[in-house]
Scaffold this motif. Structure first.
Motif, PDB file in Angstrom:
ATOM      1  N   LEU A  27       2.265   5.628   1.262  1.00 47.05           N
ATOM      2  CA  LEU A  27       1.076   5.256   2.031  1.00 47.05           C
ATOM      3  C   LEU A  27       0.796   6.261   3.141  1.00 47.05           C
ATOM      4  O   LEU A  27      -0.363   6.610   3.409  1.00 47.05           O
ATOM      5  N   PHE A  28       1.856   6.758   3.800  1.00 50.90           N
ATOM      6  CA  PHE A  28       1.662   7.732   4.875  1.00 50.90           C
ATOM      7  C   PHE A  28       1.032   9.014   4.339  1.00 50.90           C
ATOM      8  O   PHE A  28       0.235   9.658   5.026  1.00 50.90           O
ATOM      9  N   GLU A  29       1.386   9.395   3.099  1.00 51.00           N
ATOM     10  CA  GLU A  29       0.798  10.594   2.497  1.00 51.00           C
ATOM     11  C   GLU A  29      -0.698  10.424   2.282  1.00 51.00           C
ATOM     12  O   GLU A  29      -1.484  11.341   2.527  1.00 51.00           O
ATOM     13  N   LEU A  30      -1.112   9.237   1.828  1.00 47.31           N
ATOM     14  CA  LEU A  30      -2.548   8.994   1.635  1.00 47.31           C
ATOM     15  C   LEU A  30      -3.293   9.071   2.964  1.00 47.31           C
ATOM     16  O   LEU A  30      -4.427   9.560   3.023  1.00 47.31           O
ATOM     17  N   GLU A  31      -2.648   8.577   4.010  1.00 53.18           N
ATOM     18  CA  GLU A  31      -3.261   8.632   5.338  1.00 53.18           C
ATOM     19  C   GLU A  31      -3.571  10.078   5.724  1.00 53.18           C
ATOM     20  O   GLU A  31      -4.663  10.386   6.210  1.00 53.18           O
ATOM     21  N   LYS A  32      -2.624  10.986   5.456  1.00 57.61           N
ATOM     22  CA  LYS A  32      -2.803  12.387   5.831  1.00 57.61           C
ATOM     23  C   LYS A  32      -3.796  13.102   4.923  1.00 57.61           C
ATOM     24  O   LYS A  32      -4.658  13.853   5.388  1.00 57.61           O
ATOM     25  N   ILE A  33      -3.668  12.883   3.629  1.00 55.62           N
ATOM     26  CA  ILE A  33      -4.487  13.633   2.665  1.00 55.62           C
ATOM     27  C   ILE A  33      -5.961  13.276   2.789  1.00 55.62           C
ATOM     28  O   ILE A  33      -6.830  14.156   2.740  1.00 55.62           O
ATOM     29  N   TYR A  34      -6.251  11.984   2.974  1.00 55.31           N
ATOM     30  CA  TYR A  34      -7.650  11.538   2.932  1.00 55.31           C
ATOM     31  C   TYR A  34      -8.212  11.135   4.292  1.00 55.31           C
ATOM     32  O   TYR A  34      -9.366  10.720   4.377  1.00 55.31           O
ATOM     33  N   GLY A  35      -7.397  11.250   5.317  1.00 60.61           N
ATOM     34  CA  GLY A  35      -7.889  10.919   6.659  1.00 60.61           C
ATOM     35  C   GLY A  35      -8.160   9.439   6.844  1.00 60.61           C
ATOM     36  O   GLY A  35      -9.119   9.057   7.530  1.00 60.61           O
ATOM     37  N   ALA A  76       3.608  -3.419   6.539  1.00 62.87           N
ATOM     38  CA  ALA A  76       2.233  -3.088   6.124  1.00 62.87           C
ATOM     39  C   ALA A  76       2.014  -3.477   4.662  1.00 62.87           C
ATOM     40  O   ALA A  76       0.931  -3.952   4.290  1.00 62.87           O
ATOM     41  N   HIS A  77       3.034  -3.259   3.852  1.00 64.52           N
ATOM     42  CA  HIS A  77       2.984  -3.643   2.441  1.00 64.52           C
ATOM     43  C   HIS A  77       2.695  -5.140   2.324  1.00 64.52           C
ATOM     44  O   HIS A  77       1.819  -5.563   1.550  1.00 64.52           O
ATOM     45  N   HIS A  78       3.390  -5.937   3.092  1.00 65.70           N
ATOM     46  CA  HIS A  78       3.212  -7.390   3.046  1.00 65.70           C
ATOM     47  C   HIS A  78       1.808  -7.768   3.526  1.00 65.70           C
ATOM     48  O   HIS A  78       1.130  -8.614   2.912  1.00 65.70           O
ATOM     49  N   ALA A  79       1.366  -7.159   4.606  1.00 66.78           N
ATOM     50  CA  ALA A  79       0.036  -7.462   5.142  1.00 66.78           C
ATOM     51  C   ALA A  79      -1.055  -7.121   4.135  1.00 66.78           C
ATOM     52  O   ALA A  79      -2.017  -7.879   3.954  1.00 66.78           O
ATOM     53  N   LEU A  80      -0.920  -5.993   3.466  1.00 70.65           N
ATOM     54  CA  LEU A  80      -1.901  -5.593   2.451  1.00 70.65           C
ATOM     55  C   LEU A  80      -1.909  -6.563   1.280  1.00 70.65           C
ATOM     56  O   LEU A  80      -2.979  -6.888   0.734  1.00 70.65           O
ATOM     57  N   ILE A  95      -0.305  -0.677  -3.485  1.00 69.19           N
ATOM     58  CA  ILE A  95       0.537   0.055  -4.441  1.00 69.19           C
ATOM     59  C   ILE A  95       1.183   1.259  -3.755  1.00 69.19           C
ATOM     60  O   ILE A  95       2.363   1.562  -3.967  1.00 69.19           O
ATOM     61  N   ALA A  96       0.405   1.945  -2.906  1.00 75.24           N
ATOM     62  CA  ALA A  96       0.937   3.105  -2.185  1.00 75.24           C
ATOM     63  C   ALA A  96       2.066   2.685  -1.243  1.00 75.24           C
ATOM     64  O   ALA A  96       3.078   3.391  -1.102  1.00 75.24           O
ATOM     65  N   PRO A 152       9.693  -0.716   0.303  1.00 77.28           N
ATOM     66  CA  PRO A 152       9.131   0.299  -0.592  1.00 77.28           C
ATOM     67  C   PRO A 152      10.124   0.826  -1.606  1.00 77.28           C
ATOM     68  O   PRO A 152      11.311   0.989  -1.313  1.00 77.28           O
ATOM     69  N   LYS A 153       9.633   1.068  -2.824  1.00 77.08           N
ATOM     70  CA  LYS A 153      10.444   1.643  -3.903  1.00 77.08           C
ATOM     71  C   LYS A 153      10.219   3.139  -3.922  1.00 77.08           C
ATOM     72  O   LYS A 153       9.342   3.639  -4.636  1.00 77.08           O
ATOM     73  N   CYS A 154      10.994   3.856  -3.135  1.00 75.43           N
ATOM     74  CA  CYS A 154      10.805   5.301  -3.016  1.00 75.43           C
ATOM     75  C   CYS A 154      11.453   6.027  -4.175  1.00 75.43           C
ATOM     76  O   CYS A 154      12.438   5.565  -4.759  1.00 75.43           O
ATOM     77  N   SER A 155      10.905   7.189  -4.476  1.00 72.65           N
ATOM     78  CA  SER A 155      11.453   8.038  -5.527  1.00 72.65           C
ATOM     79  C   SER A 155      12.875   8.451  -5.188  1.00 72.65           C
ATOM     80  O   SER A 155      13.220   8.676  -4.024  1.00 72.65           O
ATOM     81  N   GLU A 156      13.696   8.553  -6.219  1.00 74.09           N
ATOM     82  CA  GLU A 156      15.084   9.008  -6.013  1.00 74.09           C
ATOM     83  C   GLU A 156      15.127  10.429  -5.472  1.00 74.09           C
ATOM     84  O   GLU A 156      16.056  10.813  -4.776  1.00 74.09           O
ATOM     85  N   ASP A 157      14.101  11.211  -5.809  1.00 76.05           N
ATOM     86  CA  ASP A 157      14.090  12.611  -5.405  1.00 76.05           C
ATOM     87  C   ASP A 157      13.399  12.838  -4.064  1.00 76.05           C
ATOM     88  O   ASP A 157      13.395  13.939  -3.535  1.00 76.05           O
ATOM     89  N   SER A 158      12.763  11.790  -3.534  1.00 79.92           N
ATOM     90  CA  SER A 158      12.002  11.974  -2.296  1.00 79.92           C
ATOM     91  C   SER A 158      12.924  11.909  -1.082  1.00 79.92           C
ATOM     92  O   SER A 158      14.029  11.378  -1.125  1.00 79.92           O
ATOM     93  N   THR A 159      12.426  12.438   0.012  1.00 80.42           N
ATOM     94  CA  THR A 159      13.165  12.351   1.271  1.00 80.42           C
ATOM     95  C   THR A 159      13.164  10.904   1.730  1.00 80.42           C
ATOM     96  O   THR A 159      12.119  10.247   1.739  1.00 80.42           O
ATOM     97  N   LEU A 160      14.316  10.387   2.066  1.00 75.20           N
ATOM     98  CA  LEU A 160      14.407   8.991   2.486  1.00 75.20           C
ATOM     99  C   LEU A 160      13.582   8.772   3.747  1.00 75.20           C
ATOM    100  O   LEU A 160      13.561   9.597   4.663  1.00 75.20           O
TER     101      LEU A 160
END
Length: 645
Positions: free
Chosen positions: A251-259, A301-305, A244-245, A281-289
């Motif tokens: 997904l990269f944010e989860l990697e950083k936040i939780y190690g 990675a999404h496909h592999a997961l 889902i991430a 990935p379906k990124c937020s309209e407001d997020s940095t591309l």
């Protein structure tokens, strides 16, 4: 009464006078109006919108300003004062206020804040109010709050305090503190009716706020149990939340936040997967591309997961035949020669399926690399101190349902048949339905929490069934068609039929039967639900069954906004009754100040109740009454002891 407990009470209250003092205090509390409760659901990581709701009390600050200052202030003055209270740090640096910040303005603003705080604190005892005050300013705030300005000497004393605060350059710090206290006072208790996690990054900020909130309870949602199950050892839950991430681009944010150790996953994805647009990935309209190379990696990675998830799901379905989900054994029905799959007796063409990643003799078997990926991810996830802290908090403050102040709170549904009768599910040989079903899930969640080193016990597997099972009270659909949405173009296969509960919850008789099953027979009792976004665009109302059931998932997260058209509902319940709150899209704090107002709207609902609800009538009041009864018994024992001396 237990003699040991009685002796402890007698030590705390050694004389009848000491008991009488406490009895008088408790009786006084019982007759105060109940505090305002705020109900929120389906935050899904929307941390800024959630923060805004807490700061503004879901519009309650603005409404109280309207009630208190009425015609003495203009609408514009009340709007700006609302923003000052809600965002004092930002406001004090904004041109609207910097242009008028003088010693006179500081003094008037502090007086206005103190006066408004007094109005907001009318329901609270002095001791409860004191707990809300910042330690460094407690004495000063109490002096200002309880000063009688009708006495000239006191008026001079009051003005001297203000003069000193300003002269010592403490005025802005003091204003920030007063604003924060008011934010706390306008909401006495917070109910979070499920789904803190998934759909966007920000769940850590939401959890941090909840952990530091003064009074909160949580009813677990399906996304919450996904994360909790992963912490308790469920490999499929973990891979699902990571998929889902990846799908929503964080997904990269989860990697950083939780190690998390994502390196083996990324290497495997790069080596074995091509770009498939279905997994972009379906990124937020407001997020940095995302940078192009990052987007490509995330797509792979999404496909592999997803493939790993489908394999783990089928392993679990075979391991748990009692879940009766054999229709979802899809991988073994794939024909790599015709590029087709058979689902429930019908054959469908597959699009860009990675056949090389399947063992055709045992399709649900993980490859050696996939096994390593899963074990590495699970180890790093369970080792995360933040995950440990968050899940422990969810266990302490959370439950599958809650009966509070004669209302029933649960996230998803009570599984029903088409006639509105409870349907059952068998859990380790015991058939459960209705209230017992939710209670059983609660039991198994806590059981799973005590065995972190196992991943395939029944309790842990049930936490996945809660996510995708057709009789799960947290899912509420006949199947989860994730596989079909990725690989089959025909949208007919994407359909997920909702449990009849969601159509029948507008039926007053059905709602009444559910309430009675939980011991609630009052005509004033309500069911508070989340889980399903209210489709406002199609004219759907959050209020069902003539006000007996209220759905407060209005789409706080951007992922749901196309369906809802708004940015979420929340619900306020003060001593007079309920108010439904409609939230508009929260863009930024700067946008609020550009407009000079917050557009949250409150709609009053008629409960048919005469008079205000006092604490005596609430869940807390029932607890206080038990204390009163115990103290009366203590008095009798003390009097007996004194008569025998």
């Amino acid at each position: 009464m237990d003699q040991n407990y009685l002796n402890l009470l007698k030590e705390k209250y050694p004389t009848p006078e000491a008991v009488y003092t406490e009895l008088i205090n408790l009786e006084a509390i019982q007759n105060l109006p109940k505090g305002t409760e705020l109900y929120v659901s389906d935050v899904h990581g929307a941390s800024e919108a959630f923060d805004h709701i807490l700061r503004t009390g879901a519009g309650n600050v603005r409404e109280k300003l309207e009630n208190h200052f009425e015609d003495t202030w203009t609408i514009e003055e009340k709007d700006w004062f609302n923003l000052l209270i809600s965002y004092p740090e930002y406001a004090l640096e904004h041109p609207h206020f910097t242009e008028i910040k003088t010693a006179e303005w500081y003094g008037k603003t502090i007086i206005d804040l103190i006066e408004f705080m007094r109005f907001c604190a009318v329901k609270y005892t002095r001791s409860k109010l004191r707990k809300a005050l910042p330690e460094k300013y407690t004495y000063i705030i109490e002096e200002l709050l309880y000063t009688d300005l009708n006495q000239r000497e006191k008026d001079l004393y009051y003005k001297n305090i203000l003069t000193k605060l300003i002269a010592l350059d403490q005025a802005e710090s003091f204003i920030r503190s007063l604003s924060n206290v008011i934010q706390r006072l306008v909401i006495d208790h917070l109910h979070l009716v499920g789904d803190i996690f998934d759909r966007s990054s920000g769940e850590n900020l939401v959890m941090d706020q909840l952990i530091h909130h003064h009074s909160v309870d949580i009813q677990w949602g399906n996304h919450d149990l996904l994360w909790m199950g992963a912490r308790f050892g469920s490999k499929v839950n973990l891979i699902t939340l990571l998929r889902i991430a990846a799908r929503y681009g964080y997904l990269f944010e989860l990697e950083k936040i939780y190690g998390l150790n994502l390196r083996p996953l990324f290497l495997h994805a790069e080596e074995n997967y091509q770009i498939n647009t279905a997994f972009k990935p379906k990124c937020s309209e407001d997020s940095t591309l995302l940078k192009e190379e990052s987007e490509e990696l995330l797509t792979k990675a999404h496909h592999a997961l997803a493939v790993i998830q489908f394999k783990l799901e089928e392993q679990l379905i075979k391991r748990r035949p009692e879940f009766k989900m054999s229709k979802r054994l899809i991988l073994e029905s794939i024909d790599p020669e015709t590029h087709e799959v058979e689902i429930e007796g019908e054959r469908w063409k597959l699009t860009d399926f990675p056949y090389t990643q399947l063992d055709l003799e045992q399709p649900d078997r993980l490859s050696q690399k996939e096994e390593h990926i899963v074990s590495t991810l699970l180890e790093s996830f369970q080792r995360s101190e933040k995950i440990k802290e968050y899940v422990q908090f969810l266990l302490e403050k959370g439950s599958m349902y809650l009966v509070y102040n004669n209302h029933l709170l649960f996230h998803g549904c009570i599984p029903l048949d088409d006639q509105g009768q409870f349907i059952s599910v068998e859990l380790e040989g015991q058939s459960v339905s209705g209230k017992d079903m939710l209670g059983a899930y609660d039991y198994y969640v806590r059981k799973a929490s005590r065995a972190l080193d196992t991943s395939d016990d029944f309790a842990t597997d049930l936490m996945w069934y809660a996510w995708a099972g057709d009789r799960s009270p947290l899912f509420g659909r006949n199947k989860m068609t994730t596989f079909e949405r990725y690989y089959i173009e025909n949208s007919e296969t994407h359909s997920e039929k909702r449990n009849p509960y969601f159509d029948l919850r507008d039926n007053q008789n059905v709602v009444r039967d559910i309430l009675e099953a939980f011991g609630l027979k009052s005509s004033q009792s309500r069911i508070i639900n989340g889980h399903t976004p209210v489709e406002v665009k199609k004219g759907e109302s959050p209020v069902k069954a003539d006000g007996q059931l209220i759905v407060i998932d209005g789409g706080m997260n951007e992922a749901y906004r196309n369906a809802t058209g708004i940015a979420g509902y929340s619900l306020l319940n003060n001593s007079y009754g309920f108010q439904i709150v409609t939230h508009q899209l929260f863009k930024s704090v700067s946008e609020l100040f550009r407009q000079g107002k917050d557009e949250t709207t409150l709609k009053h609902m008629i409960d048919g109740k005469l008079g205000r609800t006092v604490i005596r009538e609430t869940t807390i009041g029932h607890t206080i009454q038990k204390q009163i009864d115990l103290l009366l018994e203590v008095v009798q024992h003390i009097q007996v002891d004194e008569s025998q001396e």
